[in-house]
Write a protein that holds these residues in place. Structure first.
Motif: not given
Length: 473
Positions: A194-219
């Motif tokens: 189960x742990x091996x599957x969990x690691x692969x799934x989180x890495x897959x989540x990282x690879x397939x997603x993107x952060x597109x919005x820059x929060x106002x807190x940046x400035x």
């Protein structure tokens, strides 16, 4: 799940993979860690109960701290998404170590259990708080956030289903059919899968997603002191936190007690194994999710949540009166399905209500404290789960549960029956009591929305960017 033209399907699937991973491990820890500690690892129920409770004092600090750290992270991958990559492997490794039994003295094993459990909760926080916050920076469209939340919830239940399926195969591989009779090596092996599957799934989540919005807190970074002050003064947050903890106490006690109930009350003659019984519950929860929107649209989120908590408490009490016969087993299955439908209905609501709390905070104080508010959901999950596990093991200790006994004493068997029935109901009833004082009704949220000049042709959910699982899931 409705189609969406703004974000590619792969991103929605990718985001769902993250909660699929979390749910797989969370279910194993909620349902099987108590019996592992008492029957396999060798801790006394009293020591195991104290362990689960004491470590939550640490979690009460680590969750909001992680929320603050994630908000201030800067990397080429964004502020939240990189944590999925950095923590995926440690998440798996520490999970395996938590279900490893060292060949050592009782004192060493006692310390080992504390160290590994605290480490597990640390990595769980480090990966799940940023994962939840990612939704706010993947899209600025409120409809899209609802779709992403739908995928998240759907994949979470898929993950639970897979984890329970793996444990069903695990139970079938044991001659007695009880996981409490498995060897320490067998436990470590099944958790490693189960742990091996969990690691692969989180890495897959990282690879397939993107952060597109820059929060106002940046400035203009917000003040940590201001955020904490706004959170601590947020009355609706405290009440919703109490309701969430009560619901999770209910679920964790019942889930953890199921293995003891099947092993000691029903025995090998049960129609279903414990894993299949729990898997039926996961399917029923998926069905409950589909009922959340039509019911809450009629009586409101607060009314629906309270009704669900009262309903699951009442049905759970019925289990006390079921005999350990074939007919009683069928009654148990019916109760399990009804209870899990009720849990499934309320599951999306707490996340939507967390968004209401953040909006109310911004309306009332000028500080939304969104990151902290949503990190509290992780804190409630872990605290409620651990408190439920503590109560489960403490009751067993009070009634002299003996993992080496072929047959438990009559009073111990009665305690196990109570842990499957009326004891968890107390948690659900306390949660309903907290919600009775919760002020953010549908009418109140409309008032807040109108004060912010929301267009009349936009629904309340569309006007808000839901940061978690929405009621449209």
């Amino acid at each position: 799940m409705a189609s969406d033209t703004h974000s590619p399907l792969r991103e929605k699937i990718g985001y769902g993979l993250g909660d699929m991973s979390s749910s797989m491990f969370w279910k194993i820890f909620s349902y099987y860690l108590p019996i592992f500690y008492s029957d396999v690892f060798g801790l006394s129920p009293a020591h195991a109960a104290l362990l689960l409770l004491v470590t939550k004092l640490y979690d009460a600090v680590s969750d909001p701290v992680m929320g603050l750290i994630a908000d201030r992270t800067r990397s080429r991958w964004g502020r939240y998404r990189p944590w999925l990559l950095w923590i995926a492997v440690p998440f798996a490794v520490v999970g395996i170590l938590s279900f490893y039994t060292p060949d050592a003295s009782y004192g060493f094993k006692h310390v080992y259990a504390y160290v590994t459990y605290i480490l597990m909760m640390t990595v769980y926080t480090a990966i799940n708080v940023p994962y939840g916050a990612m939704l706010g920076v993947m899209t600025s469209d409120s409809r899209e956030k609802s779709v992403f939340s739908s995928f998240r919830m759907f994949f979470a239940y898929v993950g639970s289903f897979i984890a329970m399926g793996i444990f069903w195969l695990f139970e079938r591989s044991i001659s007695s059919g009880s996981v409490g009779d498995a060897t320490p090596g067998q436990w470590t092996g099944v958790v490693a899968i189960i742990a091996g599957l969990c690691a692969v799934l989180f890495i897959g989540c990282f690879a397939l997603t993107r952060e597109r919005v820059q929060p106002a807190a940046d400035s203009k970074p917000s003040s940590i002191g201001k955020d904490l002050n706004a959170l601590l003064r947020n009355g609706p947050w405290w009440l919703l936190l109490g309701a969430g903890i009560g619901q999770l106490i209910f679920g964790s006690i019942r889930g953890g007690a199921a293995a003891y109930y099947f092993a000691n009350i029903l025995g090998t003659g049960a129609l279903l194994s414990c894993a299949v019984f729990l898997t039926l519950g996961e399917i029923a929860q998926m069905a409950g999710v589909a009922l959340a929107v039509p019911i809450s649209s009629r009586i409101g989120k607060k009314g629906t949540f309270i009704s669900c908590l009262l309903f699951i408490a009442a049905v759970s009490i019925v289990i006390w009166f079921l005999p350990a016969t074939a007919a009683g087993m069928w009654g148990l299955i019916v109760c399990q399905v009804l209870i899990c439908i009720g849990i499934g209905i309320s599951a999306p609501l707490i996340w939507s209500m967390m968004a209401d709390v953040a909006e109310w905070s911004e309306w009332k104080t000028g500080s939304a404290s969104t990151g902290l508010i949503f990190s509290s959901s992780s804190m409630a999950q872990k605290f409620g789960g651990a408190l439920g596990g503590f109560l489960l093991l403490q009751v067993l200790a009070w009634f002299s549960y003996d993992s080496s006994a072929a047959v438990q004493a009559p009073e111990t068997l009665s305690a196990i029956r109570a842990l499957m029935s009326w004891i968890p109901s107390i948690g659900a009833l306390l949660g309903a009591l907290c919600l009775a004082f919760y002020p953010l009704t549908t009418a109140k949220m409309r008032e807040i929305c109108h004060s912010e000049a929301c267009p009349e042709n936009v629904t309340l959910n569309e006007a808000k960017g839901l940061e978690g699982r929405s009621e449209e899931s």
